[in-house]
Write a protein that holds these residues in place. Structure first.
Motif, short mmCIF file in Angstrom:
data_model
loop_
_atom_site.label_atom_id
_atom_site.label_comp_id
_atom_site.label_asym_id
_atom_site.label_seq_id
_atom_site.Cartn_x
_atom_site.Cartn_y
_atom_site.Cartn_z
N LYS A 75 145.08 32.77 12.65
CA LYS A 75 143.90 31.23 11.90
C LYS A 75 143.04 32.19 11.01
CE LYS A 75 145.49 28.01 14.58
NZ LYS A 75 147.04 28.47 14.63
N TYR A 76 143.15 33.42 10.37
CA TYR A 76 142.21 33.99 9.94
C TYR A 76 142.55 33.09 8.01
CZ TYR A 76 140.11 36.91 13.27
OH TYR A 76 139.14 37.61 14.46
N SER A 94 140.77 31.40 5.90
CA SER A 94 140.69 30.34 6.51
C SER A 94 139.38 29.91 6.58
CB SER A 94 141.43 29.78 7.83
OG SER A 94 140.56 30.97 8.88
N PRO A 95 138.14 29.03 7.29
CA PRO A 95 136.88 29.51 7.61
C PRO A 95 136.23 29.97 8.86
CG PRO A 95 137.44 26.85 7.57
CD PRO A 95 139.02 27.51 7.39
N LYS A 96 137.44 30.15 9.59
CA LYS A 96 137.34 30.94 10.68
C LYS A 96 137.76 32.79 10.42
CE LYS A 96 139.49 33.26 14.23
NZ LYS A 96 140.83 33.28 15.85
N GLY A 97 138.09 33.12 8.68
CA GLY A 97 138.26 34.48 8.98
C GLY A 97 136.76 34.89 7.36
N ALA A 99 134.13 33.04 8.25
CA ALA A 99 132.93 33.63 9.14
C ALA A 99 133.05 34.85 9.43
CB ALA A 99 133.34 32.27 10.67
N MET A 100 134.39 35.41 9.82
CA MET A 100 134.79 37.17 10.66
C MET A 100 134.04 38.24 9.39
SD MET A 100 136.42 39.99 10.32
CE MET A 100 138.07 39.44 9.81
#
Length: 151
Positions: A75-76, A94-97, A99-100
């Motif tokens: 989900k990155y 993605s938003p998760k990527g 944010a990471m």
């Protein structure tokens, strides 16, 4: 030729010395160096197709396909069809990527500062400029030499 005077070997040794600082961070984050390159390029450059991404991340297409599958499963990243070509797929974080990347930025900045402190900030900038010049010079077509032989 002495391997200490071989440009390809010297570049590989320098890469390994630099990556020794970053590898533990990648391992701790559960991603590979190649996955990080993809994430970093998408974070800095934004949405792009796979061919551009492979070129910018210095990856071969078959490797990129596997990396993209893994990053999408984690989900990155996300993809969508191209605007003008339905066969084209545009990739982005993605938003998760995103944010990471923002979460690890302080750690990476610290690594960059440590390297600059050991080698010299001005020398790091000079080295980056020289490497860029080398890359551009070698990308130029090789001048054709005239043959001394007759037709």
């Amino acid at each position: 030729m002495d391997d200490r005077r071989s440009l390809p070997i010297a570049l590989l040794r320098a890469r390994e010395a630099v990556m020794a600082y970053f590898r533990p961070h990648h391992r701790k984050g559960g991603i590979t160096e190649q996955q990080w390159r993809v994430i970093r390029v998408l974070y800095l450059e934004g949405e792009m197709d796979a061919a551009d991404l492979a070129r910018r991340a210095c990856l071969l297409a078959p490797s990129l396909s596997r990396i993209l599958k893994d990053l999408e499963a984690a989900k990155y990243l996300k993809h969508r069809p191209g605007d003008s070509d339905s066969l084209q797929s545009l990739l982005s974080l993605s938003p998760k990527g995103s944010a990471m990347v923002t979460g690890v930025a302080p750690f990476l900045d610290r690594i960059h500062r440590d390297i600059a402190g050991r080698f010299g900030a001005d020398r790091v900038e000079d080295l980056l400029a020289l490497l860029d010049e080398l890359e551009r010079a070698l990308a130029q077509p090789t001048p054709q030499r005239k043959s001394r032989r007759g037709p």
